[in-house]
Structure formats: C-alpha cells, structure tokens
Design a protein around this motif. Structure first.
Motif, PDB file in Angstrom:
ATOM      1  N   ALA A  43       0.795  -1.233   0.130  1.00  0.00           N
ATOM      2  CA  ALA A  43      -0.054  -0.003   0.055  1.00  0.00           C
ATOM      3  C   ALA A  43       0.685   1.320   0.166  1.00  0.00           C
ATOM      4  N   PRO A  44       2.055   1.484   0.803  1.00  0.00           N
ATOM      5  CA  PRO A  44       2.735   2.800   0.942  1.00  0.00           C
ATOM      6  C   PRO A  44       3.613   2.700  -0.337  1.00  0.00           C
ATOM      7  N   GLY A  45       3.802   1.597  -1.168  1.00  0.00           N
ATOM      8  CA  GLY A  45       4.763   1.761  -2.258  1.00  0.00           C
ATOM      9  C   GLY A  45       3.773   2.118  -3.348  1.00  0.00           C
ATOM     10  N   THR A  46       2.353   1.834  -3.490  1.00  0.00           N
ATOM     11  CA  THR A  46       1.705   2.084  -4.628  1.00  0.00           C
ATOM     12  C   THR A  46       1.284   3.519  -4.005  1.00  0.00           C
ATOM     13  N   VAL A  47       1.142   4.201  -2.963  1.00  0.00           N
ATOM     14  CA  VAL A  47       1.089   5.484  -2.622  1.00  0.00           C
ATOM     15  C   VAL A  47       2.154   6.277  -3.161  1.00  0.00           C
ATOM     16  N   ALA A  48       3.333   5.793  -2.749  1.00  0.00           N
ATOM     17  CA  ALA A  48       4.371   6.730  -3.296  1.00  0.00           C
ATOM     18  C   ALA A  48       4.780   6.843  -4.822  1.00  0.00           C
ATOM     19  N   ILE A  49       4.284   5.668  -5.549  1.00  0.00           N
ATOM     20  CA  ILE A  49       4.391   5.725  -6.872  1.00  0.00           C
ATOM     21  C   ILE A  49       3.114   6.592  -7.741  1.00  0.00           C
ATOM     22  N   MET A  50       2.235   6.430  -7.062  1.00  0.00           N
ATOM     23  CA  MET A  50       1.007   7.261  -7.913  1.00  0.00           C
ATOM     24  C   MET A  50       0.867   8.691  -7.425  1.00  0.00           C
ATOM     25  N   GLU A  51       1.314   9.227  -6.278  1.00  0.00           N
ATOM     26  CA  GLU A  51       1.101  10.231  -5.511  1.00  0.00           C
ATOM     27  C   GLU A  51       1.373  11.642  -6.585  1.00  0.00           C
ATOM     28  N   GLY A  52       0.626  12.358  -6.714  1.00  0.00           N
ATOM     29  CA  GLY A  52       0.738  13.563  -7.540  1.00  0.00           C
ATOM     30  C   GLY A  52       0.857  13.285  -8.766  1.00  0.00           C
ATOM     31  N   VAL A  53       0.398  12.156  -9.444  1.00  0.00           N
ATOM     32  CA  VAL A  53       0.172  12.163 -10.720  1.00  0.00           C
ATOM     33  C   VAL A  53      -0.908  12.572 -11.388  1.00  0.00           C
ATOM     34  N   PRO A  54      -0.727  13.471 -12.532  1.00  0.00           N
ATOM     35  CA  PRO A  54      -1.901  14.149 -13.449  1.00  0.00           C
ATOM     36  C   PRO A  54      -2.934  13.021 -13.710  1.00  0.00           C
ATOM     37  N   VAL A  55      -4.243  13.372 -13.661  1.00  0.00           N
ATOM     38  CA  VAL A  55      -5.293  12.546 -13.980  1.00  0.00           C
ATOM     39  C   VAL A  55      -4.895  11.847 -15.567  1.00  0.00           C
ATOM     40  N   ASP A  56      -4.684  12.744 -16.390  1.00  0.00           N
ATOM     41  CA  ASP A  56      -4.569  12.197 -17.637  1.00  0.00           C
ATOM     42  C   ASP A  56      -3.311  11.466 -17.981  1.00  0.00           C
ATOM     43  N   HIS A  57      -2.341  11.313 -17.115  1.00  0.00           N
ATOM     44  CA  HIS A  57      -1.373  10.424 -17.081  1.00  0.00           C
ATOM     45  C   HIS A  57      -1.483   9.360 -16.176  1.00  0.00           C
ATOM     46  N   ALA A  58      -2.704   9.122 -15.435  1.00  0.00           N
ATOM     47  CA  ALA A  58      -2.890   7.883 -14.436  1.00  0.00           C
ATOM     48  C   ALA A  58      -2.800   6.746 -15.044  1.00  0.00           C
ATOM     49  N   GLY A  59      -3.175   6.347 -16.416  1.00  0.00           N
ATOM     50  CA  GLY A  59      -3.043   5.327 -17.003  1.00  0.00           C
ATOM     51  C   GLY A  59      -1.604   4.632 -17.286  1.00  0.00           C
TER      52      GLY A  59
END
Length: 476
Positions: free
Chosen positions: A382-398
C-alpha cells in the motif's frame, strides 16, 4: 469522471459501489492469473505432454506479453478512454482464457497464455486509473485505493488457493475457464456503470511504444533465461544488453516527443523512484516465496494441489486484513516507516523459510514465517503504491499505473530468476531442501536492501501528504 446515470437522476452510491465492485473483480481475476496455474503444472505436463523445460512457458508466456505491453496499454487508456481500453483488454483476456482452457496441445496453451497477457496489459493499467477518476472526493478515492491495493496484494496467493481447489476437484482447465463467466460479465456491464473518461487527443509515440515494449520483453526474457540457462549464458547476456539499449532509445524518444508514452518528469521524483525500487524488490521476493513454497508443500510435505493451495490461506487472509488498516497507519507513521518495517519483516520471513527441512511440519516451520511474510508485504504494497501514484496528473494516470504494474512484473520475474538460480547452484541431487538455505538467505539480503532504499529515498514524516490515508492525484 462520473458514473453514468442514464437519465436526469443523479448517480446513486449503490451504483458507484457496483461499478467499483465490477472493476475490482476484473483486477482480482488479472492478479490471480499469473500463479493460478502453478499448482496445476504437474497435471498440465501430463495431459498436454509438455517437456520439463517447455512447461515453464505456461508461466513465462503470460509474463512476457503482460510485462512487455503494460506501458503501451496504460498510454492507450489515457488516449482512447479508460473504459474503452479496459473493456477491449478484458474481451481479449476472456477469449484467450477460453482457448487455453480448451487447448488440446501444448502450443495452443502457450499461445493462449500470450494473448491472456496482451489482454491483461490493455486492461490492467485502466483499473487503477478508473478507481481514481470515478472518485468524487478524497474519502471515496481513499476507499477505492485501499480496496485496489488489497485485491492486488492477495490476488497471487488467492490464485494458488483457487488453482488448487479447481485442479483437485474439477480440472486444471478450469484455472483458465473460470475467467470466462467473470470476464464476460465485466465486459457486458462496465459500459452501463461507468461513463467514459475524456480521451486525451495525442499522437502516439510510435518509437517509444516499440522500444518500451521490446525493451520490457527483453528484460523479462533475460530473467527467465537466467533461471533456465544461467546468468552467464549468451541468451541471458544478449537479452539484458538488448533491453538496456532499447530503454536508452526509449528515454531518448520520450525526451524529444511532445507527447511521450511516459512523461519522464514522473521519474524525476525521488520518493517515486524509491517506491519503484522497493516495490520491485519486495514483489520479487514475494513471488519467489509463492513459487518455491508451492513446490515444497507438494514435493517435500506431500500435499495435494488442494491442500497446498489452502496452506496459503493464512497469507491471503492476513494481507487482506492488514491492508484495511494501512491507510490509518500511513497517516500516523508515514510511508517511510511502513516501507522500512515491511521490508525488514519480509527479510525476517525469508530467514525463517531458509530453515525448512525434510522433516518439517506446516506448523510452526511454514506457518510462522508465512504470517510474518504476510504482515511485511501488506506494509509494503500500500505505501509503495501511494509513493508511486502520488501527484500523478489524471491524464497520465493510465501510464503511471502501467509503470507501477510493469515494475511489479519485472520485479516478480527478477525475484523468481535470482532465487531459482541460487537454488540450482546450491541444491544437492535428490534433496530438494538442500538448496533452500542459500536461496532464501539471499532473498533475505535482497529484502534488507529494499529497507535501506526506503530509508534513504524518503524524508522522515514528509514522504507523503496523505488525505484520508491516501493522496489525491493532481487534476491539472
């Protein structure tokens, strides 16, 4: 993004919950698929006349296509719409599962596994992107992220359990055929529950797509070859060299293209890079434990596929339970503390597995390190996923989700290759357990390195800015 209301009435909470359940059902199916056939491999070998060397391709065929196409699949979701890409990927996955489940030759089964990987690579990155995009507020996003992480974390071990049940009581073929009704239901209803995201008008980075795909395939194949042929074999060395060159070309293309396959700015964030490194190492050790333990339980303790699968139930239940409280732990202690603690627990569990012997019993020799391992990976995922996905713009989420899953896929291949190679060097003929101390001892050292990376990559207490346990993605 909003749930499609098909009328003037606002979407209900029940409809949103059903949409989330549908998306996560697909994620659970995809997460299970790599290892669901592990306990069935002996029976697959007999029924379809696989040679021992060729049998590994029941796993490797899926891993190569899945790992190689994840970045492209993530970008296609951003460009074409997440729902459209998700549905197409699940449709390919379902059709390939049907063909594989009905296969009468080894070649057809391996080809079906390739197409399962292609479908999973198209659908997988859209899952997390849809979970993030359909959330109306921080609370809903936190709940969705928590469920996504829990489902992803338990999927592989649940695959061993379900594969054991199906192989024992029905047929190994149902390890693949079970995907058909689940996937067909998802394809049928997803468009009615979730409105399409806004496709991003962009020109696909063709050079980036080709180099990223071939580079990922080369790296994953390099790890597979290392496990089969050794680290010094020509195939292994050439695969890694080709992968390195292709990724250099990918970075150069991304730096020049106005709309690259992956925004390189995402890789300039130190915590994100730290999260990627820790996740790759710990996922690798987790997969190596599942892979090796399934064989130990059957070959040494004499368990049937069913009992071997059920023996992993404490792992699955513990990971799922702890994943539900991890959001509060992140808010209280921060990402850094959890990643360090989880990595150290994984290291300790591997030292416990290194003590397994010929006369061992499930309790305490297997169960105690298994529970320690479960707590460790739950505190990392869970923390690893948070660290990787935090602050990613929605149009780059994929694309970011594809990067996360590619990191896990390559990490899993690396872990199995390293542990298998060390085991092969240390094992004595006729004594399966003789290679375990060296293999799991090396794994413990690798997990300890992950703890050091987490300690250095994150600043104390400021590694994340949690909102209700998880951060919200940027909207611009």
């Amino acid at each position: 993004m909003a749930i499609s209301d098909r009328g003037s009435a606002p979407p209900t909470s029940g409809r949103r919950s059903l949409a989330l359940l549908t998306i996560l059902s697909a994620q659970f199916m995809l997460a299970m698929d790599l290892l669901i056939v592990v306990v069935a491999l002996p029976r697959i070998q007999v029924d379809l006349d696989f040679s021992p060397a060729a049998l590994t391709w029941v796993l490797n065929a899926f891993g190569l296509s899945f790992g190689g196409l994840l970045l492209l699949g993530g970008r296609l979701g951003d460009m074409l719409g997440q729902v459209r890409t998700f549905r197409a990927g699940i449709a390919v996955f379902v059709l390939a599962s049907l063909v594989g489940g009905l296969a009468e030759t080894s070649g057809i089964l391996v080809a079906a596994r390739v197409f399962q990987g292609i479908g999973a690579a198209m659908a997988g990155p859209s899952v997390l992107a849809l979970v993030l995009a359909m959330s109306r507020n921080a609370t809903e996003q936190a709940r969705g992220m928590s469920l996504f992480i829990a489902v992803s974390s338990v999927g592989a071990s649940a695959g061993l359990i379900l594969g054991g049940v199906l192989t024992e009581y029905v047929s190994w073929r149902w390890s693949l055929l079970i995907n058909v009704p689940v996937g067909a239901m998802v394809v049928a209803v997803i468009g009615r529950l979730v409105a399409e995201t806004h496709p991003k008008e962009a020109k696909l980075d063709i050079v980036g797509a080709i180099t990223a795909t071939l580079g990922s395939v080369a790296i994953v194949y390099g790890f597979i070859s290392a496990a089969e042929n050794g680290w010094s074999s020509a195939a292994t060395i050439l695969s890694f060299a080709a992968g390195a060159l292709l990724f250099v070309a990918f970075v150069r293309s991304a730096g020049r293209h106005p709309q690259p396959l992956l925004d390189l700015d995402l890789l300039r964030d130190r915590p994100r890079l730290g999260g990627l490194a820790v996740m790759a190492l710990i996922v690798g050790m987790h997969f190596s434990v599942l892979f090796t333990l399934a064989q130990y339980l059957q070959q040494v303790l004499g368990y049937t596929p069913l009992i071997a699968g059920l023996a992993c139930l404490p792992l699955t239940a513990t990971v799922f339970g702890i994943s539900q409280v991890v959001p509060r732990l992140i808010g209280q202690f921060g990402t850094r503390a959890l990643l360090i603690s989880g990595s150290l627990l994984v290291s300790a569990s591997l030292l416990g597995f290194a003590l397994l012997g010929d006369a061992g019993a499930y309790f305490p020799a297997v169960l105690i390190p298994l529970l320690v391992h479960a707590v460790g990976i739950a505190l990392v995922f869970a923390p690893g996923t948070v660290a990787i996905m935090e602050g990613v713009p929605v149009d780059h989420a994929g694309a970011a989700s594809g990067l996360l899953q590619m990191d896990q896929q390559i990490g899993g291949a690396l872990g199995i290759a390293v542990i298998t190679a060390i085991y092969t060097l240390a094992v004595e003929p006729g004594r399966y357990v003789s290679g375990l101390p060296a293999a799991f001892g090396a794994g413990a050292a690798i997990a300890f390195v992950a703890a050091i990376i987490a300690w250095r990559a994150f600043r104390p207490r400021t590694a994340t800015r949690p909102v209700a346990g998880y951060p919200i993605a940027k909207t611009s």
